[in-house]
Design a protein around this motif. Structure first.
Motif, mmCIF file in Angstrom:
data_model
loop_
_atom_site.group_PDB
_atom_site.id
_atom_site.type_symbol
_atom_site.label_atom_id
_atom_site.label_comp_id
_atom_site.label_asym_id
_atom_site.label_seq_id
_atom_site.Cartn_x
_atom_site.Cartn_y
_atom_site.Cartn_z
ATOM 1 N N PRO A 307 0.607 -0.836 0.372
ATOM 2 C CA PRO A 307 0.224 -0.005 -0.069
ATOM 3 C C PRO A 307 0.680 0.853 -0.059
ATOM 4 O O PRO A 307 1.660 1.110 0.345
ATOM 5 C CB PRO A 307 -0.836 0.007 1.128
ATOM 6 N N THR A 308 0.671 2.331 -0.398
ATOM 7 C CA THR A 308 1.007 3.026 -0.793
ATOM 8 C C THR A 308 1.066 4.293 0.580
ATOM 9 O O THR A 308 -0.018 4.329 0.941
ATOM 10 C CB THR A 308 0.999 4.671 -1.947
ATOM 11 N N GLU A 309 2.163 5.425 0.646
ATOM 12 C CA GLU A 309 1.794 6.162 1.786
ATOM 13 C C GLU A 309 0.480 6.649 1.495
ATOM 14 O O GLU A 309 0.298 6.984 2.665
ATOM 15 C CB GLU A 309 3.127 7.612 1.604
ATOM 16 N N GLU A 310 0.166 7.387 0.234
ATOM 17 C CA GLU A 310 -0.571 8.250 0.473
ATOM 18 C C GLU A 310 -1.917 6.777 1.089
ATOM 19 O O GLU A 310 -3.191 7.689 1.337
ATOM 20 C CB GLU A 310 -1.206 8.985 -0.431
ATOM 21 N N GLU A 311 -2.638 5.780 0.453
ATOM 22 C CA GLU A 311 -3.260 4.981 0.649
ATOM 23 C C GLU A 311 -2.935 4.953 2.467
ATOM 24 O O GLU A 311 -4.524 4.340 3.047
ATOM 25 C CB GLU A 311 -2.916 3.521 0.123
ATOM 26 N N GLN A 312 -1.898 4.300 2.919
ATOM 27 C CA GLN A 312 -2.362 4.141 4.052
ATOM 28 C C GLN A 312 -2.270 5.555 5.380
ATOM 29 O O GLN A 312 -3.020 5.320 5.541
ATOM 30 C CB GLN A 312 -0.730 3.796 4.568
ATOM 31 N N PHE A 313 -2.157 7.012 4.469
ATOM 32 C CA PHE A 313 -2.524 7.902 4.712
ATOM 33 C C PHE A 313 -4.007 7.678 5.353
ATOM 34 O O PHE A 313 -4.100 8.628 5.923
ATOM 35 C CB PHE A 313 -2.303 9.670 4.639
ATOM 36 N N GLN A 314 -4.580 7.819 4.292
ATOM 37 C CA GLN A 314 -5.929 8.127 4.460
ATOM 38 C C GLN A 314 -6.127 7.041 4.961
ATOM 39 O O GLN A 314 -7.930 7.054 5.776
ATOM 40 C CB GLN A 314 -6.695 7.544 3.133
ATOM 41 N N ALA A 315 -6.305 5.451 5.290
ATOM 42 C CA ALA A 315 -6.733 5.017 6.103
ATOM 43 C C ALA A 315 -6.561 5.134 7.806
ATOM 44 O O ALA A 315 -7.643 5.237 8.336
ATOM 45 C CB ALA A 315 -6.184 2.477 5.989
ATOM 46 N N LYS A 339 -0.026 -14.746 8.762
ATOM 47 C CA LYS A 339 -0.126 -12.868 7.764
ATOM 48 C C LYS A 339 0.846 -13.046 6.281
ATOM 49 O O LYS A 339 1.522 -12.626 6.683
ATOM 50 C CB LYS A 339 0.046 -11.700 8.572
ATOM 51 N N GLN A 340 0.326 -14.058 5.354
ATOM 52 C CA GLN A 340 1.334 -13.315 4.838
ATOM 53 C C GLN A 340 1.161 -12.497 3.247
ATOM 54 O O GLN A 340 0.070 -12.764 2.954
ATOM 55 C CB GLN A 340 1.686 -14.979 3.817
ATOM 56 N N ALA A 341 2.128 -11.673 2.493
ATOM 57 C CA ALA A 341 1.274 -10.685 1.428
ATOM 58 C C ALA A 341 3.003 -11.240 0.275
ATOM 59 O O ALA A 341 3.697 -11.476 1.145
ATOM 60 C CB ALA A 341 1.461 -10.017 1.663
ATOM 61 N N ASP A 342 2.411 -11.623 -0.829
ATOM 62 C CA ASP A 342 3.195 -12.624 -1.662
ATOM 63 C C ASP A 342 4.572 -11.732 -2.225
ATOM 64 O O ASP A 342 5.485 -11.691 -2.473
ATOM 65 C CB ASP A 342 2.861 -12.835 -3.062
ATOM 66 N N TYR A 343 3.844 -10.261 -1.990
ATOM 67 C CA TYR A 343 5.640 -9.442 -3.135
ATOM 68 C C TYR A 343 6.097 -8.822 -2.086
ATOM 69 O O TYR A 343 6.938 -8.530 -2.221
ATOM 70 C CB TYR A 343 3.970 -8.089 -2.938
ATOM 71 N N PHE A 344 6.207 -9.668 -0.812
ATOM 72 C CA PHE A 344 6.773 -9.152 0.651
ATOM 73 C C PHE A 344 8.005 -10.888 0.222
ATOM 74 O O PHE A 344 9.127 -10.051 0.800
ATOM 75 C CB PHE A 344 6.650 -9.310 1.490
ATOM 76 N N LYS A 364 14.791 -4.204 9.847
ATOM 77 C CA LYS A 364 15.644 -5.024 8.207
ATOM 78 C C LYS A 364 15.808 -3.587 6.691
ATOM 79 O O LYS A 364 16.736 -3.671 6.154
ATOM 80 C CB LYS A 364 16.162 -6.361 8.541
ATOM 81 N N GLN A 365 14.364 -3.537 6.274
ATOM 82 C CA GLN A 365 14.145 -3.011 5.153
ATOM 83 C C GLN A 365 13.299 -1.851 5.957
ATOM 84 O O GLN A 365 12.095 -1.332 5.465
ATOM 85 C CB GLN A 365 13.328 -4.154 4.751
ATOM 86 N N PRO A 366 14.456 -0.769 6.383
ATOM 87 C CA PRO A 366 13.260 0.096 6.567
ATOM 88 C C PRO A 366 12.466 1.951 5.382
ATOM 89 O O PRO A 366 12.190 2.011 6.550
ATOM 90 C CB PRO A 366 14.289 1.271 6.802
ATOM 91 N N ASP A 367 12.589 0.720 4.448
ATOM 92 C CA ASP A 367 12.277 1.873 3.641
ATOM 93 C C ASP A 367 10.619 1.269 3.608
ATOM 94 O O ASP A 367 9.833 2.213 3.457
ATOM 95 C CB ASP A 367 12.406 1.484 2.133
ATOM 96 N N ILE A 368 10.045 -0.588 3.720
ATOM 97 C CA ILE A 368 9.308 -0.504 4.293
ATOM 98 C C ILE A 368 8.424 0.901 5.483
ATOM 99 O O ILE A 368 7.558 0.911 5.137
ATOM 100 C CB ILE A 368 9.139 -1.795 3.875
ATOM 101 N N PHE A 369 9.502 0.547 6.194
ATOM 102 C CA PHE A 369 9.011 0.948 7.781
ATOM 103 C C PHE A 369 8.663 1.945 7.230
ATOM 104 O O PHE A 369 7.586 2.805 8.001
ATOM 105 C CB PHE A 369 10.085 0.785 8.567
ATOM 106 N N LYS A 370 9.945 3.111 6.882
ATOM 107 C CA LYS A 370 9.245 4.635 6.835
ATOM 108 C C LYS A 370 8.076 4.899 5.985
ATOM 109 O O LYS A 370 7.669 5.940 7.071
ATOM 110 C CB LYS A 370 10.780 5.564 5.969
ATOM 111 N N THR A 371 8.288 4.587 4.938
ATOM 112 C CA THR A 371 6.558 4.911 4.131
ATOM 113 C C THR A 371 5.195 4.496 5.063
ATOM 114 O O THR A 371 4.551 5.590 4.873
ATOM 115 C CB THR A 371 6.452 3.653 3.343
ATOM 116 N N GLN A 372 4.965 3.489 6.173
ATOM 117 C CA GLN A 372 4.166 3.318 6.975
ATOM 118 C C GLN A 372 4.592 4.318 8.268
ATOM 119 O O GLN A 372 3.542 5.659 8.192
ATOM 120 C CB GLN A 372 4.381 1.824 7.613
ATOM 121 N N LEU A 373 5.530 4.679 8.372
ATOM 122 C CA LEU A 373 5.642 6.212 9.572
ATOM 123 C C LEU A 373 5.679 7.100 9.171
ATOM 124 O O LEU A 373 4.568 7.868 9.969
ATOM 125 C CB LEU A 373 6.983 5.691 10.189
#
Ligand code: PEP
Ligand code: MG
Length: 540
Positions: A307-315, A339-344, A364-373
């Motif tokens: 999910p993009t930053e914008e999609e998460q932000f809206q939620a 809780k598996q998502a294939d694209y990970f 380990k993958q701070p890019d994914i983390f930072k998008t959520q943060l």
């Protein structure tokens, strides 16, 4: 009339017709046809029906989960209009004189393999989309399985097993009950059923091949009984009990708007666990005093890309706004294990519960983390959001998380994007976290005890393992002592403690938790008023 017993995982009684969810990996029959044009017509009718189903799913998911979850259904609709996909199917029918479903199956296999063989990861992910859409078309053409799930009439879902991502896609408005042959009472599918307040029985020894769609069934989520073709007496009894349960629920409604306070004046914060926006509505309906756990990973499930930053932000913004100033605790994504998502593209692990999951992926993958943060921090301007970190085992992890949060805040400052500094809590769900809870309490603003995983890791019992359920005992002294220890250590530092695992809703333990000094209980929305009643009638 045939009766089976499984394990009850969500209380309630339901009576209604079966909708079978069969895993549709079965062979599609090849039939010779003499009128290929008629077969192509059939295919087109199925294509239109599939698009309509996808539109319904899109609208519903948009409303319940937001644009993030809905995007997948839009992508699937586009495949149904793809000219090369359609041409391939037409050719197969005309050239090989085969039935439409067989042509779809072969076309699906061909395109899925083509995408899977590509180097680009986003193309590889398309393979799963193609398979999914082919299965949908085959389901309609062969009139089986999932196609029935978007039925207009209420139904009782009967399946071999359900993954969390399958569960989030079910039409909940029509869902009367869930029955599965396999699955664990501690799985997220069981937790989802409780959050949705849908009577559910798992581990019922049914032979799915011998059951027809639309067979009447009575499901008793108190005893775990599942009765196929009930006789008139049982039907009447079940209907009476459905009515009684409704009356009990109505009685509890009198407690709405009342404080959750013991007779001698101790106030407990009573909140809801949610997975998506529609759960938030049910939290409000049940008078939740806040959201104690938003399992944000559900925004990542049932889709083909992050999910993009914008999609998460809206939620997050929507949840914060709906809760109108009440505390909303959003847990950073806890992907991994069941809780598996294939694209990970997570590797297969021998012990996924002990593996690369949750905060470990984020560190380990701070890019994914930072998008959520970034999405979370931006949403802090729209309500009262706190952030919760799962699977913590050390103070070093918490310090590193805080550094990443700081970096993200600096980036937002530089871009001139507004945010408020949120309270940050850690989940106490590993024995390590309990043992160092004195140190963690110095760092965190609050604790949230995840009793599900705490039980799994303390008792060394995989919560997904059906065979170990008799040993999975969250009432174990070790667990209760751990909760007590973490609570005392938090209080010594002036921090508050909540419990958000399923144990928080265990009515047998409500009084004990209050006596231990727990400050917050976060439970499935339907449990809120039941717990408020107990607390208001006790001395704490
Ligand atoms: C827990 O472990 O108790 C918890 C609340 O988190 P989850 O069930 O999502 O792992
Ligand atoms: Mg957990």
């Amino acid at each position: 009339m045939m009766q089976f017993f499984g394990k009850p995982v969500c209380q309630g009684i339901a009576i209604g017709p079966v909708a079978l969810l069969k895993k549709q990996e079965n062979q599609v029959p090849r039939r010779q046809v003499c009128d290929p044009e008629a077969e192509i017509e059939k295919f087109h009718a199925a294509n239109i029906q599939a698009k309509a189903q996808l539109q319904t799913l899109y609208d519903k998911t948009l409303k319940e989960v937001g644009a993030s979850g809905a995007a997948i259904f839009e992508a699937h609709q586009m495949i149904l209009e793809d000219e090369s996909f359609l041409a391939f199917i037409h050719n197969a029918i005309r050239a090989d004189l085969v039935n439409a479903s067989y042509a779809v199956s072969k076309t699906g296999e061909h395109f899925a393999k083509m995408f899977a063989d590509m180097d680009d990861d986003s193309m590889k992910d398309k393979a799963a989309d193609i398979k999914d859409i082919s299965q949908r078309l085959i389901g309609i053409l062969e009139k089986s399985g999932e196609a029935e799930l978007s039925a207009t009439d209420p139904f009782i879902l009967v399946a071999d097993d359900l993954s969390p991502s399958e569960t989030v896609q079910i039409d909940k408005e029509k869902l009367l009950a869930i029955v599965t042959v396999h699955g664990s009472v501690n799985s997220h599918t069981a937790i989802l059923a409780r959050t949705m307040n849908i009577p559910a029985v798992i581990g019922a020894p049914l032979n799915l091949d011998a059951i027809q769609d639309k067979t009447m069934v009575v499901v008793d989520g108190f005893t775990g009984s599942v009765t196929l073709d009930p006789d008139e007496k049982l039907c009447a009894h079940a209907k009476k009990r459905v009515k009684e349960e409704l009356e009990k629920e109505n009685l509890l409604k009198e407690l709405k708007g009342k404080e959750t306070v013991t007779r001698n004046g101790r106030t407990i914060h009573l909140c809801a666990n949610v997975h998506n926006i529609s759960d938030v509505e049910s939290a409000l309906e049940n008078d939740a005093e806040g959201i104690g756990l938003f399992r944000s990973e559900f925004l990542y499930l049932g889709r083909n890309d992050f999910p993009t930053e914008e999609e998460q932000f809206q939620a997050y913004k929507q949840v914060a706004q709906l809760m109108a100033g009440k505390n909303v605790i959003i847990r950073t994504m806890d992907i991994g294990a069941d809780k598996q998502a294939d694209y990970f593209h997570l590797d297969r692990e021998a012990n996924p519960a002990l593996g690369y999951r949750a905060i470990r992926i984020c560190l380990k993958q701070p890019d994914i983390f930072k998008t959520q943060l970034r999405a979370l921090l931006r949403a802090t301007c729209f309500g009262n959001i706190s952030i919760l970190y799962p699977m913590i085992t050390s103070t070093e992890e918490v310090k590193r998380i805080f550094e990443i949060v700081k970096e993200t805040q600096t980036e937002l400052d530089q871009a001139g994007i507004a945010y408020r500094h949120p309270l940050q809590g850690v989940m106490i769900e590993t024995p390590a976290a309990v043992m160092i809870s004195d140190d963690l309490a110095k760092l965190a603003d609050f604790f949230s005890i995840g009793a599900n995983d705490l039980t799994q890791y303390t008792l060394a019992i995989d919560r997904q393992n059906q065979r170990l359920e008799d040993f999975f005992n969250p009432h174990h002294k070790a667990i209760l002592r751990m909760i007590q220890m973490a609570t005392q250590n938090a209080h010594k530092q002036g921090k508050w403690v909540g419990i958000c695992g399923e144990l928080a809703a265990d009515l047998e333990l409500t009084k004990e938790f209050v006596h231990m000094g727990v400050d917050e209980l976060s439970v499935a929305p339907s449990k809120i008023l039941k717990i408020r009643k107990i607390i208001r009638e006790m001395n704490g």
